[in-house]
Design an enzyme around this catalytic site. Structure first.
Site, PDB file in Angstrom:
ATOM      1  N   LYS A 145      29.257  -1.818   7.457  1.00 38.77           N
ATOM      2  CA  LYS A 145      29.846  -3.056   6.931  1.00 38.77           C
ATOM      3  C   LYS A 145      30.841  -3.594   7.955  1.00 38.77           C
ATOM      4  O   LYS A 145      31.599  -2.814   8.557  1.00 38.77           O
ATOM      5  CB  LYS A 145      30.537  -2.723   5.605  1.00 38.77           C
ATOM      6  N   SER A 152      30.977  -6.319  -2.702  1.00 40.94           N
ATOM      7  CA  SER A 152      31.023  -7.053  -1.459  1.00 40.94           C
ATOM      8  C   SER A 152      30.186  -6.413  -0.342  1.00 40.94           C
ATOM      9  O   SER A 152      29.920  -7.071   0.665  1.00 40.94           O
ATOM     10  CB  SER A 152      32.466  -7.183  -0.989  1.00 40.94           C
ATOM     11  N   SER A 204      32.629  -2.268  -4.819  1.00 39.95           N
ATOM     12  CA  SER A 204      31.809  -2.885  -3.769  1.00 39.95           C
ATOM     13  C   SER A 204      30.821  -1.980  -3.063  1.00 39.95           C
ATOM     14  O   SER A 204      29.997  -2.473  -2.300  1.00 39.95           O
ATOM     15  CB  SER A 204      32.707  -3.523  -2.721  1.00 39.95           C
TER      16      SER A 204
HETATM   17  N1  GLN Z   1      34.325  -7.422  -6.874  1.00 39.94           N
HETATM   18  C1  GLN Z   1      35.622  -6.853  -6.683  1.00 39.94           C
HETATM   19  C2  GLN Z   1      36.527  -7.869  -6.039  1.00 39.94           C
HETATM   20  O1  GLN Z   1      36.090  -8.934  -5.827  1.00 39.94           O
HETATM   21  C3  GLN Z   1      35.534  -5.593  -5.871  1.00 39.94           C
HETATM   22  C4  GLN Z   1      35.449  -5.847  -4.426  1.00 39.94           C
HETATM   23  C5  GLN Z   1      35.465  -4.581  -3.609  1.00 39.94           C
HETATM   24  O2  GLN Z   1      35.281  -3.487  -4.142  1.00 39.94           O
HETATM   25  N2  GLN Z   1      35.747  -4.738  -2.331  1.00 39.94           N
HETATM   26  O3  GLN Z   1      37.649  -7.626  -5.753  1.00 39.94           O
END
Ligand code: GLN
Length: 487
Positions: free
Chosen positions: A80, A155, A179
């Site tokens: 990532k 994400s 994420s």
């Molecule tokens: N969907 C969550 C957010 O928008 C988690 C994102 C993540 O785990 N980086 O914060």
């Protein structure tokens, strides 16, 4: 089709010298060039450098270096674009870092390199890891390899899509509120969020520092255990790193008799898709047939988890993102004075969701509202952690859906942040409590055919238990063998 292999399968063939690391890397690159115009998982690839690294691995294999010494020797992995690799782009899918090259390696990257991994390139994500669909990337969304009209989740959507489309053997993502697990669920792969502090955050660009963890995204459970073993363990460069050594790969023999599984009664929430519920119920029956004892438990503060998360995470993000000021890193848009330069840079460099979170986070930390929001959310967080620690006095692991639905259409929730946030209902508590969790494929919706994920949550440092449970489940089912149409 070397790109389709798992880490376990590929290293066995490399060790027998049936295939070369160069062939494995070339297979991944060739498959990428066929499918990634449809998937768009990668933000950056440098094929010459990849092949050179693979050839170096082949030379080590020829010299007799074994996978006992270097567990990932010759294995093509992708990361990532929030995890620093020296000399490579580190954009966080943001315009503000569009031209930034990392001057150093994250600790996990140093460990992957020491283990002999071949790094394939940089994977798309929601900007600064803020989102659940990869639509917040400044460079355009990634598409789900099972249905390219749909989101891969987020994400870490690029990581999940790259693994599900076999453009790499495995990948790393990061998980602040789900994420790693939610995109794993949407793309039909395994995703593990380690216990907070188990994996070093040094070289992971911070979103919310008290919640962030790097985690493996893999084609099967054993691969997740192999990667965790390599990247985990104490790191003096991260002050929140736990003193424990990296976990051994647990005994994955399918024997889970006597393990106690908790079913939280608060998780039968409205909005849970009936097909997801049916798949998860069937998975729980399978686990119980394999010898796990399933009991009902209570996590009474569950209903406050999303609210607490969406105060604490933006609060930390607003502080962490202050460093992008047009001076220290990345983009600068000049202005008449430093204040104008700062606001123009941030105005042009950050996308809408990042700005929304900075505003929200600054608000809840401001003097008049700190007690009412931030402090209260921290108290709720302590109660949520206590709920879990109490539950783990009675059970070895907790089982839930990973996400309330399968992958939705691109654009379906993009204009409605609240709807998007509510999709994180089953994943954020794990980060707030600092415990570990994973998602393992547990079925498909009927039409269209989309993957569904089962979440297993474990106590602090309980990775071995959830890996054993997930592995036993995986061995009893065939979901992980299914290939996406673009695989
Ligand atoms: N969907 C969550 C957010 O928008 C988690 C994102 C993540 O785990 N980086 O914060």
């Amino acid at each position: 089709m070397l790109n389709r292999l798992t880490i376990g399968e590929l290293t066995a063939r490399l060790a027998r010298r049936e295939v070369s690391a160069r062939e494995a890397a070339a297979a991944c690159l060739a498959h990428s060039s066929r499918v990634d115009s449809a998937v768009r998982a990668f933000l950056h690839q440098d094929p010459d450098r990849v092949l050179a690294a693979a050839e170096a691995a082949d030379q080590e294999l020829a010299r007799g270096v074994t996978h006992a010494e270097k567990p990932l020797l010759g294995v093509p992995l992708a990361l990532k674009d929030v995890i620093a690799v020296r000399g490579q782009p580190l954009t966080c899918a943001s315009k503000i870092l569009a031209n930034f090259i990392s001057p150093y390696d994250a600790t996990v990257v140093a460990r992957l390199k020491a283990a002999g991994a071949v790094l394939l390139g940089r994977l798309n994500m929601d900007e600064f890891a803020m989102g659940s669909s990869t639509e917040n990337s400044a460079f355009g969304p990634t598409r789900n390899p099972w249905d390219t009209t749909r989101t891969p989740g987020g994400s870490s959507g690029g990581s999940a899509a790259a693994v599900a489309s076999n453009q790499c053997v495995a990948a790393l993502g990061s998980d602040t509120g789900g994420s790693v697990r939610q995109p794993a669920s949407f793309c039909g792969v395994v995703g593990l969020k380690p216990t907070y502090g188990r994996v070093s955050r040094y070289g992971l660009v911070a979103y919310a520092s008290s919640l962030d963890q790097i985690g493996p995204m893999t084609k099967d459970v054993q691969d997740a255990a192999i990667l965790l073993r390599v990247i985990g363990g104490h790191d003096p460069l991260d002050s929140t790193s736990l003193p424990e050594p990296s976990p051994e790969i647990p005994r994955l023999d399918g024997d889970i008799r006597g393990l106690k599984l908790g079913l939280p009664k608060e998780y039968g929430v409205g909005g849970l898709d009936p097909e997801v519920k049916a798949a998860v119920d069937a998975a729980i029956q399978t686990l119980s047939r394999l010898g796990a004892e399933v009991v009902e438990i209570s996590l009474p503060h569950t209903e406050y988890a999303i609210a607490a998360y969406y105060i604490i995470a933006p609060a930390e993000a607003s502080a962490n993102l202050a460093r992008f000021d047009g001076v220290r890193y990345g983009l600068r848009v000049d202005g008449a004075d430093p204040v104008e330069m700062y606001s123009r840079t941030r105005g042009a460099g950050f996308g809408a969701e990042v700005k929304r979170r900075i505003i929200l986070g600054t608000y809840v930390l401001s003097s008049g509202y700190y007690d009412a929001y931030y402090l209260r959310a921290q108290k709720v967080r302590a109660l949520i952690r206590r709920d879990f620690l109490r539950a783990f006095e009675k059970v070895d692991a907790i089982v839930t859906p990973t996400a309330p639905t399968a992958a939705y259409r691109l654009g379906e929730k993009a204009d409605d942040p609240l709807q998007m946030y509510l999709g994180d209902i089953f994943t954020v508590s794990c980060n707030l409590a600092g415990i570990c969790g994973l998602s393992v494929p547990c079925g498909f919706t009927a039409a269209p055919r989309l993957p569904i994920g089962l979440q297993l949550l474990g106590p602090p440092l309980g990775e071995a238990t959830i890996l054993r449970l997930a592995h036993a489940y995986e061995q009893a089912t065939d979901w992980h063998r299914e290939q996406s149409p673009l695989g």
